[in-house]
Motif scaffolding. Structure first.
Motif, PDB file in Angstrom:
ATOM      1  N   ASP A  17      28.257  33.305  28.368  1.00 26.77           N
ATOM      2  CA  ASP A  17      29.662  33.662  28.629  1.00 26.77           C
ATOM      3  C   ASP A  17      29.836  35.167  28.763  1.00 26.77           C
ATOM      4  OD1 ASP A  17      30.315  30.993  28.483  1.00 26.77           O
ATOM      5  OD2 ASP A  17      30.863  31.058  26.363  1.00 26.77           O
ATOM      6  N   LEU A  18      29.128  35.935  27.939  1.00 19.54           N
ATOM      7  CA  LEU A  18      29.252  37.395  27.992  1.00 19.54           C
ATOM      8  C   LEU A  18      28.724  37.946  29.311  1.00 19.54           C
ATOM      9  CD1 LEU A  18      28.147  38.328  24.356  1.00 19.54           C
ATOM     10  CD2 LEU A  18      30.451  38.458  25.296  1.00 19.54           C
ATOM     11  N   VAL A  20      29.876  40.414  34.787  1.00 25.15           N
ATOM     12  CA  VAL A  20      29.732  40.446  36.239  1.00 25.15           C
ATOM     13  C   VAL A  20      31.038  40.074  36.932  1.00 25.15           C
ATOM     14  CG1 VAL A  20      28.500  39.448  38.201  1.00 25.15           C
ATOM     15  CG2 VAL A  20      27.270  39.972  36.088  1.00 25.15           C
ATOM     16  N   ASN A  21      31.666  39.002  36.467  1.00 24.23           N
ATOM     17  CA  ASN A  21      32.855  38.500  37.159  1.00 24.23           C
ATOM     18  C   ASN A  21      34.105  39.319  36.861  1.00 24.23           C
ATOM     19  OD1 ASN A  21      31.117  36.526  38.006  1.00 24.23           O
ATOM     20  ND2 ASN A  21      31.897  34.956  36.634  1.00 24.23           N
ATOM     21  N   CYS A  22      34.250  39.759  35.590  1.00 31.95           N
ATOM     22  CA  CYS A  22      35.485  40.434  35.175  1.00 31.95           C
ATOM     23  C   CYS A  22      35.285  41.902  34.845  1.00 31.95           C
ATOM     24  CB  CYS A  22      36.084  39.725  33.959  1.00 31.95           C
ATOM     25  SG  CYS A  22      36.253  37.935  34.164  1.00 31.95           S
ATOM     26  N   GLY A  23      34.043  42.344  34.699  1.00 37.00           N
ATOM     27  CA  GLY A  23      33.785  43.750  34.429  1.00 37.00           C
ATOM     28  C   GLY A  23      33.868  44.136  32.972  1.00 37.00           C
ATOM     29  N   ILE A  24      33.961  43.195  32.042  1.00 39.44           N
ATOM     30  CA  ILE A  24      34.073  43.500  30.622  1.00 39.44           C
ATOM     31  C   ILE A  24      33.545  42.321  29.817  1.00 39.44           C
ATOM     32  CG2 ILE A  24      36.436  42.611  30.492  1.00 39.44           C
ATOM     33  CD1 ILE A  24      37.029  44.730  28.392  1.00 39.44           C
ATOM     34  N   MET A  25      32.906  42.620  28.665  1.00 37.27           N
ATOM     35  CA  MET A  25      32.452  41.564  27.763  1.00 37.27           C
ATOM     36  C   MET A  25      32.738  41.995  26.329  1.00 37.27           C
ATOM     37  SD  MET A  25      28.322  41.970  28.102  1.00 37.27           S
ATOM     38  CE  MET A  25      27.486  43.551  28.090  1.00 37.27           C
ATOM     39  N   ARG A  66      38.291  53.113  33.688  1.00 40.66           N
ATOM     40  CA  ARG A  66      38.909  54.431  33.649  1.00 40.66           C
ATOM     41  C   ARG A  66      40.399  54.242  33.409  1.00 40.66           C
ATOM     42  NH1 ARG A  66      34.520  55.419  33.136  1.00 40.66           N
ATOM     43  NH2 ARG A  66      33.150  56.953  34.130  1.00 40.66           N
ATOM     44  N   ASN A  67      40.892  54.909  32.344  1.00 37.84           N
ATOM     45  CA  ASN A  67      42.306  54.801  31.992  1.00 37.84           C
ATOM     46  C   ASN A  67      42.737  53.339  31.837  1.00 37.84           C
ATOM     47  OD1 ASN A  67      42.691  57.635  32.055  1.00 37.84           O
ATOM     48  ND2 ASN A  67      42.932  57.562  34.294  1.00 37.84           N
ATOM     49  N   ASN A  68      41.893  52.577  31.177  1.00 36.70           N
ATOM     50  CA  ASN A  68      42.156  51.165  30.899  1.00 36.70           C
ATOM     51  C   ASN A  68      42.214  50.284  32.143  1.00 36.70           C
ATOM     52  OD1 ASN A  68      42.265  51.779  28.194  1.00 36.70           O
ATOM     53  ND2 ASN A  68      44.127  50.605  27.819  1.00 36.70           N
ATOM     54  N   THR A  69      41.712  50.788  33.265  1.00 37.52           N
ATOM     55  CA  THR A  69      41.664  49.999  34.498  1.00 37.52           C
ATOM     56  C   THR A  69      40.229  49.546  34.732  1.00 37.52           C
ATOM     57  OG1 THR A  69      43.508  51.249  35.431  1.00 37.52           O
ATOM     58  CG2 THR A  69      42.126  49.977  36.957  1.00 37.52           C
ATOM     59  N   LEU A  70      40.034  48.246  34.799  1.00 39.50           N
ATOM     60  CA  LEU A  70      38.706  47.683  34.981  1.00 39.50           C
ATOM     61  C   LEU A  70      38.310  47.663  36.452  1.00 39.50           C
ATOM     62  CD1 LEU A  70      38.920  44.618  32.563  1.00 39.50           C
ATOM     63  CD2 LEU A  70      37.631  46.722  32.177  1.00 39.50           C
ATOM     64  N   HIS A  71      37.010  47.773  36.681  1.00 38.61           N
ATOM     65  CA  HIS A  71      36.456  47.585  38.021  1.00 38.61           C
ATOM     66  C   HIS A  71      35.221  46.706  37.873  1.00 38.61           C
ATOM     67  CE1 HIS A  71      35.817  48.590  42.264  1.00 38.61           C
ATOM     68  NE2 HIS A  71      34.528  48.587  41.975  1.00 38.61           N
ATOM     69  N   ALA A  72      35.294  45.507  38.440  1.00 38.89           N
ATOM     70  CA  ALA A  72      34.234  44.522  38.276  1.00 38.89           C
ATOM     71  C   ALA A  72      33.326  44.478  39.498  1.00 38.89           C
ATOM     72  CB  ALA A  72      34.836  43.137  38.017  1.00 38.89           C
ATOM     73  N   PHE A  73      32.201  43.802  39.315  1.00 35.95           N
ATOM     74  CA  PHE A  73      31.272  43.586  40.430  1.00 35.95           C
ATOM     75  C   PHE A  73      31.941  42.806  41.551  1.00 35.95           C
ATOM     76  CE2 PHE A  73      28.184  40.689  42.404  1.00 35.95           C
ATOM     77  CZ  PHE A  73      27.287  41.607  42.941  1.00 35.95           C
ATOM     78  N   THR A  86      21.605  46.889  41.370  1.00 36.43           N
ATOM     79  CA  THR A  86      22.310  46.205  40.269  1.00 36.43           C
ATOM     80  C   THR A  86      21.808  46.657  38.898  1.00 36.43           C
ATOM     81  OG1 THR A  86      20.706  44.381  40.408  1.00 36.43           O
ATOM     82  CG2 THR A  86      22.734  44.174  41.696  1.00 36.43           C
ATOM     83  N   LYS A  87      21.047  47.742  38.870  1.00 36.35           N
ATOM     84  CA  LYS A  87      20.465  48.206  37.610  1.00 36.35           C
ATOM     85  C   LYS A  87      21.539  48.624  36.611  1.00 36.35           C
ATOM     86  CE  LYS A  87      16.934  51.364  35.829  1.00 36.35           C
ATOM     87  NZ  LYS A  87      17.768  51.959  34.775  1.00 36.35           N
ATOM     88  N   ASN A  88      22.651  49.181  37.094  1.00 36.51           N
ATOM     89  CA  ASN A  88      23.696  49.626  36.164  1.00 36.51           C
ATOM     90  C   ASN A  88      24.284  48.448  35.383  1.00 36.51           C
ATOM     91  OD1 ASN A  88      24.872  48.656  38.602  1.00 36.51           O
ATOM     92  ND2 ASN A  88      26.816  49.578  38.022  1.00 36.51           N
ATOM     93  N   ILE A  89      24.358  47.277  36.021  1.00 32.35           N
ATOM     94  CA  ILE A  89      24.879  46.102  35.321  1.00 32.35           C
ATOM     95  C   ILE A  89      23.897  45.645  34.248  1.00 32.35           C
ATOM     96  CG2 ILE A  89      25.712  43.737  35.616  1.00 32.35           C
ATOM     97  CD1 ILE A  89      26.396  44.419  38.481  1.00 32.35           C
TER      98      ILE A  89
END
Length: 800
Positions: free
Chosen positions: A203-204, A209-214, A396-403, A545-548
């Motif tokens: 799930d994490l 990957v899908n949402c940009g946060i775990m 950045r500034n609580n704004t997510l950016h996902a894959f 994709t190394k950063n992920i």
């Protein structure tokens, strides 16, 4: 309102004030104001919590192919009501799942292994003491071997004795790890396994990957010890952050929807208070129902509870009693303590970070469970960690950016292209065939009927694509006209499909460019592609994709560290004795001395790293090196197996081990060759000496045989000579007598000859004397000359 709440929160308040529920309630209201607008959560009300929930929900729908298609219907619609004439399947094509799953599977736990190393002074000192013991054996090795050789006293240790410092370092890294490190690794793995880690980790990785946060939460259960649970980022709130590892956070929490009955069990809240809280969540006391029925409805009614943590500072102060300039006693005091201005009293203080946690019913004035997190008040290392662990891919500034943000816009364009292709296909018609009746009428019948001529012309057109053309002379006024009896006019819309397919392929390649997932990574590269090209594409995809993957590894490392701090808390306090017994049982399956290993667990600190398992290509290359080593005899089969096992978890250490063993074995082999040469030289010298000695002995033996032979031959000759002498004795005696007689005769004859010679000499002397006398007499007498040839004078003289 937000500013008013902030004014009431004093970050420099005494620690006793911070532990009060009133202070915690102010913090809870501050978080509620930032994320929920200060009231109950409503989907229709715009707030940060709802916006974040919508963002994550839309990303998940996009990956599952459940995205809303109303925007595509609007784009295809030219006028109001024309969609009812289109026979198109508007369902969203799931393009993203393939690319997302490739990245998610690249972070599979089976590709990585946790490596734990203790970093505290106690373990380092124990390790150094053990290494010094090995160094003593290493330094005295030659002396001990000499004692065995010369004195027959074996003082060599039965265990490992290193040859040099490099072998000692390798041995300590591979074979002789401190037991406390292994025990910690076993405990962490056991905690993960008992917390359904496989599902939590899946799930994490999917959320990252899908949402940009775990997000996950680690806590201590009173019965089961350290536990971790998955936190859905839809329900997660946090302070404003700009770091992907959330190190700059100062509060965070998760919203859980529970029943009023659960709330009462957790907090001990009264029924009337619970009823007042439920009213904020649209609960009403229904007339016509009994009190029991209404309270049953109340217990089943749901409310939102914010389980949050708040970071703050605590100060530990001690009163010093000083005598003759030295501190003789320390007494712990409150953080507001001020030492009096006296020479015998001093003050010692130090500030640490800490976390408080509590539970707040959103939209109410009720807070419960406000306390300092998990015994952090004795964290002298200043490594206080929140019970929540969060990592983002890019925030950045609580704004997510996902894959998925990299591909969603392009995927929407591909969806539009697919809908247009479907539209064209639904409207596509066969080519128009034009039949000229006038031209058919002019076709020659060739003895048949006109109908037969028409059918023949149509059969030729349909089977062979041949159209019959004929010139007709209309005379002077009409001229000559040409025409085909049957002709085809292609449908022009079919050419637009090619353009749309090219657009689809271009958008698909654009997704690959944006994500770095090229054909070599997603498995669409042809099987006959060059190996070098395929490998370069695969490596390029991994780098993209190394950063992920790195984010996931950092998260796993931090999670292990967080679990370790909670284990340390358990071994720090007597209240957790039953949990310690549970952990002792876990370790006892692997170590008999588990009690001594975990006795001082609270004194140890650990460092955590994750080592990636090597790829198949790297493993194959390493195996080739091992094969070369086996073939040239530089490593043994046992060393090959050991190097292979090390390579699975630590390729660098495995290569170092292989290089050392090859170098060491080559050195041993060289020394053995030198010894063999020395032995050979000694053997050759001994052989030469033996040969000389053998030759001498053989010569002496030969001479001895020759002497014996000559002696025997001499004896034989002597015996033969004696036999001959015995045979020849009479003859020899006679011959001897004859020889004696002849010798006597010869001697007598010689004697006579000598006598004769002497007589003749005497005669001559006398004659000469006589002549001299005669001559003297002749001169004296002056007589006539005497003729001495005449012998008469001699006679006369003699006569006279």
């Amino acid at each position: 309102m937000k500013e008013n709440i902030l004014k009431h929160i004093d970050p420099f308040a005494p620690f006793e004030v911070k532990k009060d529920n009133t202070y915690g309630l102010q913090i809870a209201k501050f978080i509620s104001q930032q994320w929920f607008g200060g009231g109950v959560i409503h989907n229709g009300v715009s707030c940060e919590f709802v916006k974040r929930r919508e963002y994550i929900t839309n990303k998940r729908k996009f990956v599952r192919g459940e995205k809303d298609v109303s925007q595509f219907k609007k784009l295809l619609s030219k006028s109001k009501g024309d969609l009812k004439y289109l026979n198109i399947d508007f369902r969203y094509i799931n393009i993203a799942r393939k690319f997302c799953n490739i990245v998610i599977n690249g972070m599979s736990p089976e590709n990585y292994m946790l490596d734990i190393r203790s970093t505290d002074k106690i373990t380092i000192k124990l390790k150094e003491d053990k290494m010094n013991g090995y160094r003593k054996y290493m330094a005295s090795k030659d002396l001990l071997q000499s004692a065995v050789k010369d004195l027959g006293i074996d003082l060599m240790p039965s265990g490992f004795v290193p040859e040099d410092e490099e072998e000692l370092e390798l041995f300590m890294s591979i074979k002789d790890r401190p037991k406390i490190e292994i025990a910690e690794e076993l405990l962490i793995n056991w905690i993960l396994n008992t917390s359904d880690w496989n599902q939590v980790d899946a799930d994490l990785r999917e959320d990252l990957v899908n949402c940009g946060i775990m997000v996950t939460r680690v806590f201590i259960d009173k019965n089961d010890g350290v536990k971790l649970v998955y936190v859905d980022p839809v329900n997660y709130v946090h302070s404003n952050v700009n770091k992907n590892n959330f190190d700059d956070k100062f509060y965070e929490g998760v919203v859980e929807t529970i029943t009023v009955g659960d709330l009462i069990r957790e907090s001990g809240l009264g029924l009337e208070e619970a009823r007042n809280i439920a009213k904020s969540y649209n609960y009403s006391w229904q007339e016509g129902l009994s009190s029991v029925q209404n309270y049953d409805r109340l217990l089943g009614h749901k409310v939102d509870v914010l389980r949050f943590a708040w970071k703050t500072v605590k100060t530990l102060k001690y009163k010093q009693k000083i005598r003759k300039g030295e501190v003789i006693k320390l007494s712990k005091r409150e953080d507001e303590f001020k030492a009096p201005n006296r020479s015998d009293i001093g003050e010692l203080s130090k500030s640490f970070d800490t976390w408080f946690e509590g539970n707040y019913v959103i939209g109410s004035e009720f807070l419960y469970g406000w306390k300092e997190c998990e015994n952090l008040y004795d964290d002298v290392m200043n490594k206080a960690m929140s019970p929540f662990l969060t990592h983002a891919l890019d925030i950045r500034n609580n704004t997510l950016h996902a894959f998925t943000d990299e591909i969603e816009v392009i995927a929407d364009g591909m969806q539009m292209t697919a809908l247009k292709i479907k539209h064209l296909l639904s409207e596509l018609k066969p080519d128009v065939i034009e039949i000229s009746v006038d031209m058919l009428a002019e076709l020659p019948t060739l003895g048949g009927t006109k109908r037969e001529a028409w059918e023949e012309a149509l059969d030729l057109f349909q089977a062979k694509g041949i159209a019959l053309r004929k010139r007709i002379n209309l005379g002077d006024d009409g001229g000559i006209i040409e025409g085909a009896a049957v002709s085809a006019h292609p449908f022009q819309q079919g050419q637009a499909i090619t353009i749309l397919l090219n657009s689809w392929a271009n958008d698909y390649n654009l997704i690959r460019e944006n994500t770095g997932i090229n054909p070599a990574v997603d498995g669409s590269l042809p099987s006959n592609a060059l190996v070098g090209v395929s490998e370069m594409n695969r490596l390029a995809g991994n780098k993209a994709t190394k950063n992920i993957v790195d984010t996931w590894i950092r998260f796993r490392t931090k999670l292990s560290e967080l679990i370790s701090t909670r284990i340390q808390s358990i071994y720090n306090y007597s209240e957790a004795s039953h949990i310690r017994k549970l952990y002792d049982q876990v370790i006892s399956k692997h170590f008999n001395d588990h009690l001594s290993i975990l006795k001082n667990r609270h004194l140890h600190e650990f460092g955590f790293t994750f080592n990636i398992y090597s790829s198949y290509e790297a493993m194959q290359e390493f195996r080739d090196d091992l094969t070369i080593g086996l073939n040239d005899g530089s490593i043994s089969v046992e060393e090959k197996a050991e190097a292979t096992n090390i390579f699975k978890t630590n390729p660098k250490l495995a290569k170092q081990y292989l290089a050392y063993r090859r170098r060491k074995n080559m050195q041993i082999k060289s020394e053995e060759n030198e010894r063999m040469l020395q032995v050979k030289s000694q053997n050759d010298a001994m052989a030469a000496q033996a040969k000389v000695q053998a030759d001498t002995e053989a010569y002496q033996y030969k001479r001895q045989i020759d002497l014996e032979y000559e002696s025997r031959m001499s004896q034989i000759r002597l015996m033969e000579h004696q036999g001959m002498n015995e045979i020849n004795a009479p003859k020899e005696d006679k011959e001897f007598q004859q020889e004696v007689y002849l010798t006597q005769i010869a001697a007598k004859g010689k004697e006579n000859l000598e006598a004769y010679k002497e007589n003749r000499k005497d005669d001559r002397t006398k004659k000469q004397a006589s002549q001299q006398s005669k001559m003297i007499e002749q001169r004296h007498n002056n007589t006539s000359p005497i003729d001495f040839e005449d012998t008469n004078w001699l006679e006369e003289d003699s006569f006279l």
